[in-house]
Design a protein around this motif. Structure first.
Motif, PDB file in Angstrom:
ATOM      1  N   PRO A 193       0.812  -1.233   0.000  1.00 28.96           N
ATOM      2  CA  PRO A 193       0.000   0.000   0.000  1.00 28.96           C
ATOM      3  C   PRO A 193       0.831   1.262   0.000  1.00 28.96           C
ATOM      4  CG  PRO A 193      -0.896  -1.612   1.535  1.00 28.96           C
ATOM      5  CD  PRO A 193       0.416  -2.161   1.065  1.00 28.96           C
ATOM      6  N   SER A 194       1.933   1.275   0.754  1.00 29.32           N
ATOM      7  CA  SER A 194       2.741   2.500   0.810  1.00 29.32           C
ATOM      8  C   SER A 194       3.336   2.819  -0.556  1.00 29.32           C
ATOM      9  CB  SER A 194       3.860   2.356   1.849  1.00 29.32           C
ATOM     10  OG  SER A 194       4.775   1.341   1.478  1.00 29.32           O
ATOM     11  N   GLN A 195       3.759   1.789  -1.298  1.00 30.02           N
ATOM     12  CA  GLN A 195       4.337   2.022  -2.614  1.00 30.02           C
ATOM     13  C   GLN A 195       3.277   2.449  -3.628  1.00 30.02           C
ATOM     14  OE1 GLN A 195       7.618   2.206  -3.360  1.00 30.02           O
ATOM     15  NE2 GLN A 195       7.701   2.084  -1.133  1.00 30.02           N
ATOM     16  N   ARG A 196       2.061   1.994  -3.416  1.00 35.81           N
ATOM     17  CA  ARG A 196       0.965   2.429  -4.288  1.00 35.81           C
ATOM     18  C   ARG A 196       0.722   3.937  -4.106  1.00 35.81           C
ATOM     19  NH1 ARG A 196      -4.530   2.215  -2.940  1.00 35.81           N
ATOM     20  NH2 ARG A 196      -3.987   0.834  -1.208  1.00 35.81           N
ATOM     21  N   ILE A 197       0.772   4.399  -2.869  1.00 39.43           N
ATOM     22  CA  ILE A 197       0.602   5.828  -2.597  1.00 39.43           C
ATOM     23  C   ILE A 197       1.760   6.613  -3.196  1.00 39.43           C
ATOM     24  CG2 ILE A 197       0.488   7.567  -0.771  1.00 39.43           C
ATOM     25  CD1 ILE A 197      -0.807   5.402   1.006  1.00 39.43           C
ATOM     26  N   VAL A 198       2.976   6.105  -2.997  1.00 36.49           N
ATOM     27  CA  VAL A 198       4.161   6.770  -3.539  1.00 36.49           C
ATOM     28  C   VAL A 198       4.057   6.891  -5.052  1.00 36.49           C
ATOM     29  CG1 VAL A 198       6.642   6.509  -3.932  1.00 36.49           C
ATOM     30  CG2 VAL A 198       5.708   6.122  -1.653  1.00 36.49           C
ATOM     31  N   ALA A 199       3.650   5.815  -5.708  1.00 32.18           N
ATOM     32  CA  ALA A 199       3.563   5.813  -7.168  1.00 32.18           C
ATOM     33  C   ALA A 199       2.566   6.858  -7.663  1.00 32.18           C
ATOM     34  CB  ALA A 199       3.170   4.424  -7.662  1.00 32.18           C
ATOM     35  N   ARG A 200       1.434   6.983  -6.983  1.00 31.60           N
ATOM     36  CA  ARG A 200       0.420   7.940  -7.436  1.00 31.60           C
ATOM     37  C   ARG A 200       0.886   9.379  -7.244  1.00 31.60           C
ATOM     38  NH1 ARG A 200      -5.591   5.524  -5.940  1.00 31.60           N
ATOM     39  NH2 ARG A 200      -5.333   3.531  -7.027  1.00 31.60           N
ATOM     40  N   ILE A 201       1.520   9.663  -6.124  1.00 33.85           N
ATOM     41  CA  ILE A 201       1.998  11.031  -5.894  1.00 33.85           C
ATOM     42  C   ILE A 201       3.168  11.335  -6.821  1.00 33.85           C
ATOM     43  CG2 ILE A 201       3.056  12.576  -4.199  1.00 33.85           C
ATOM     44  CD1 ILE A 201       1.390  11.221  -2.056  1.00 33.85           C
ATOM     45  N   ARG A 202       4.028  10.354  -7.046  1.00 30.79           N
ATOM     46  CA  ARG A 202       5.146  10.534  -7.969  1.00 30.79           C
ATOM     47  C   ARG A 202       4.638  10.860  -9.372  1.00 30.79           C
ATOM     48  NH1 ARG A 202       7.236   5.591  -8.100  1.00 30.79           N
ATOM     49  NH2 ARG A 202       8.594   5.787  -6.277  1.00 30.79           N
ATOM     50  N   THR A 203       3.597  10.147  -9.791  1.00 30.93           N
ATOM     51  CA  THR A 203       3.011  10.381 -11.106  1.00 30.93           C
ATOM     52  C   THR A 203       2.400  11.778 -11.197  1.00 30.93           C
ATOM     53  OG1 THR A 203       2.544   8.020 -11.403  1.00 30.93           O
ATOM     54  CG2 THR A 203       1.286   9.569 -12.753  1.00 30.93           C
ATOM     55  N   ALA A 204       1.727  12.198 -10.119  1.00 30.94           N
ATOM     56  CA  ALA A 204       1.110  13.533 -10.112  1.00 30.94           C
ATOM     57  C   ALA A 204       2.162  14.623 -10.205  1.00 30.94           C
ATOM     58  CB  ALA A 204       0.281  13.702  -8.839  1.00 30.94           C
ATOM     59  N   ILE A 205       3.311  14.406  -9.572  1.00 33.61           N
ATOM     60  CA  ILE A 205       4.397  15.387  -9.635  1.00 33.61           C
ATOM     61  C   ILE A 205       4.988  15.425 -11.045  1.00 33.61           C
ATOM     62  CG2 ILE A 205       6.710  15.938  -8.794  1.00 33.61           C
ATOM     63  CD1 ILE A 205       5.860  14.790  -6.074  1.00 33.61           C
ATOM     64  N   ALA A 206       5.223  14.243 -11.613  1.00 35.06           N
ATOM     65  CA  ALA A 206       5.805  14.165 -12.956  1.00 35.06           C
ATOM     66  C   ALA A 206       4.877  14.789 -14.000  1.00 35.06           C
ATOM     67  CB  ALA A 206       6.098  12.711 -13.309  1.00 35.06           C
ATOM     68  N   ALA A 207       3.566  14.637 -13.803  1.00 36.19           N
ATOM     69  CA  ALA A 207       2.601  15.174 -14.768  1.00 36.19           C
ATOM     70  C   ALA A 207       2.361  16.665 -14.589  1.00 36.19           C
ATOM     71  CB  ALA A 207       1.274  14.424 -14.635  1.00 36.19           C
ATOM     72  N   ASP A 216       0.630  17.911 -12.124  1.00 34.22           N
ATOM     73  CA  ASP A 216      -0.582  18.143 -11.339  1.00 34.22           C
ATOM     74  C   ASP A 216      -0.227  18.674  -9.948  1.00 34.22           C
ATOM     75  OD1 ASP A 216      -2.127  17.208 -13.446  1.00 34.22           O
ATOM     76  OD2 ASP A 216      -2.003  15.125 -12.751  1.00 34.22           O
ATOM     77  N   LEU A 217       0.934  18.255  -9.445  1.00 30.45           N
ATOM     78  CA  LEU A 217       1.480  18.806  -8.206  1.00 30.45           C
ATOM     79  C   LEU A 217       2.779  19.507  -8.582  1.00 30.45           C
ATOM     80  CD1 LEU A 217       0.958  15.894  -5.636  1.00 30.45           C
ATOM     81  CD2 LEU A 217      -0.156  18.140  -5.605  1.00 30.45           C
ATOM     82  N   ARG A 218       2.839  20.816  -8.354  1.00 33.01           N
ATOM     83  CA  ARG A 218       3.998  21.602  -8.749  1.00 33.01           C
ATOM     84  C   ARG A 218       4.865  21.940  -7.544  1.00 33.01           C
ATOM     85  NH1 ARG A 218       0.824  26.297 -11.764  1.00 33.01           N
ATOM     86  NH2 ARG A 218      -0.412  25.985  -9.867  1.00 33.01           N
ATOM     87  N   PRO A 219       6.126  22.340  -7.766  1.00 38.19           N
ATOM     88  CA  PRO A 219       7.002  22.699  -6.651  1.00 38.19           C
ATOM     89  C   PRO A 219       6.351  23.695  -5.710  1.00 38.19           C
ATOM     90  CG  PRO A 219       8.275  22.601  -8.666  1.00 38.19           C
ATOM     91  CD  PRO A 219       6.839  22.422  -9.065  1.00 38.19           C
ATOM     92  N   GLY A 220       6.370  23.368  -4.435  1.00 34.26           N
ATOM     93  CA  GLY A 220       5.757  24.231  -3.434  1.00 34.26           C
ATOM     94  C   GLY A 220       4.333  23.850  -3.091  1.00 34.26           C
ATOM     95  N   ASP A 221       3.676  23.039  -3.937  1.00 34.24           N
ATOM     96  CA  ASP A 221       2.311  22.589  -3.635  1.00 34.24           C
ATOM     97  C   ASP A 221       2.326  21.643  -2.445  1.00 34.24           C
ATOM     98  OD1 ASP A 221       1.325  24.051  -5.711  1.00 34.24           O
ATOM     99  OD2 ASP A 221       0.899  22.340  -7.027  1.00 34.24           O
ATOM    100  N   ARG A 222       1.316  21.756  -1.617  1.00 38.21           N
ATOM    101  CA  ARG A 222       1.198  20.873  -0.458  1.00 38.21           C
ATOM    102  C   ARG A 222       0.723  19.497  -0.902  1.00 38.21           C
ATOM    103  NH1 ARG A 222      -2.763  19.356   3.086  1.00 38.21           N
ATOM    104  NH2 ARG A 222      -2.155  19.030   5.262  1.00 38.21           N
ATOM    105  N   VAL A 223       1.349  18.452  -0.363  1.00 40.01           N
ATOM    106  CA  VAL A 223       0.904  17.083  -0.646  1.00 40.01           C
ATOM    107  C   VAL A 223       0.055  16.604   0.528  1.00 40.01           C
ATOM    108  CG1 VAL A 223       2.954  16.608  -2.042  1.00 40.01           C
ATOM    109  CG2 VAL A 223       2.964  16.023   0.376  1.00 40.01           C
ATOM    110  N   PRO A 224      -0.748  15.573   0.337  1.00 38.90           N
ATOM    111  CA  PRO A 224      -1.629  15.128   1.415  1.00 38.90           C
ATOM    112  C   PRO A 224      -0.860  14.797   2.694  1.00 38.90           C
ATOM    113  CG  PRO A 224      -2.246  14.091  -0.650  1.00 38.90           C
ATOM    114  CD  PRO A 224      -0.952  14.802  -0.901  1.00 38.90           C
TER     115      PRO A 224
END
Length: 300
Positions: free
Chosen positions: A6-20, A22-30
């Protein structure tokens, strides 16, 4: 094929959002709590996911805000780590994963693939190892450069939040820190020096400033002790906090049925969301009240 943790699934989704983007430098993550609610995972799993993202250099703690997307990539080391650095990094990884109680020189040697006695070429023993681990943990959250124009309250809040970030990433550090026999970890001592200097600039005598610094450090560490305890309890029982509280409802009802705990009863009647028991919230509440008290002490 084994299912993805589960932890790697969360990491993968946030990593993908950053790469795309959708989450930019300085944006707060969950936050940890938001990850628990969104993905239905335990606190230890959510914490592990954020720790992995920090170790990858994708996110970083932002005092007063939370965890945000890193503003610049982490610089790559120009040289291979020394054997001592590798030893400390491995020890930290083991303590992060299984807690300090599970860390032994024998287990560390096995993880490094070397005889136990070989470790003593690099560290004198467990006490020195813990000192090096603590210093390395605090190195991840350096204090900003000196700025005499910064007020004492902002300075103390910065230090406290950086310390909290260290405990959040490495809950075992709370067990290592002590007031009676404090570890002589240079980067941890820098926080004491930082606070003493800020309070002295504000006109507080150094002995009083030392008491104030110890009080603040005690609040941060005292709250952080629960991080390690909760992680161990969940690991041992397989029951997360939400499940544990649910299981206690019948006992709570029996205890309060006689009317001996009216305040508890009224609080329970407000509903499960009336009080935020998230440790981040408790930390910030206590920090604010302690700084309010020091402000009154410094008032002419």
């Amino acid at each position: 094929m084994q299912p993805e943790p589960p932890s790697q699934r969360i990491v993968a989704r946030i990593r993908t959002a950053i790469a795309a983007g959708d989450l930019r430098p300085g944006d707060r993550v969950p936050s940890t709590r938001e990850l628990m609610r969104t993905y239905g995972v335990a606190m230890a799993t959510a914490t592990k996911a954020l720790t992995s993202l920090r170790q990858e250099g994708l996110v970083e703690p932002q005092p007063g805000i939370g965890t945000v997307v890193a503003r610049r990539p982490r610089a790559r080391a120009s040289a291979a780590p020394s054997p001592a650095d590798r030893l400390v990094a491995t020890a930290i990884r083991l303590a992060d994963t299984d807690g300090l109680a599970a860390l032994s020189m024998r287990r560390l040697a096995a993880a490094l693939g070397m005889p136990t006695m070989t470790l003593y070429r690099h560290v004198a023993g467990k006490e020195e190892l813990l000192l090096l681990m603590t210093d390395a943990a605090f190195a991840e959250a350096p204090l900003p450069g000196p700025d005499p124009s910064t007020g004492w309250r902002a300075s103390l809040a910065t230090s406290a939040r950086l310390q909290w970030g260290v405990y959040r990433r490495h809950p075992w550090v709370a067990e290592v820190m002590s007031f009676t026999r404090p570890p002589m970890a240079e980067r941890a001592m820098a926080h004491t020096e930082w606070n003493l200097a800020a309070l002295e600039r504000a006109g507080m005598a150094l002995p009083v400033a030392m008491h104030a610094t110890m009080m603040l450090a005690s609040h941060v560490r005292g709250t952080a002790v629960n991080l390690e305890w909760e992680a161990n309890a969940e690991q041992d029982t397989g029951v997360d906090n939400v499940e544990w509280f649910t299981a206690q409802e019948a006992r709570f009802a029996r205890i309060t049925a006689g009317g001996a705990f009216p305040a508890f009863t009224r609080l329970a009647a407000l509903g499960p969301d009336a009080v935020d028991y998230e440790l981040d919230t408790l930390f910030e509440f206590g920090l604010g009240r302690l700084l309010d008290g020091l402000a009154a002490l410094l008032s002419p």
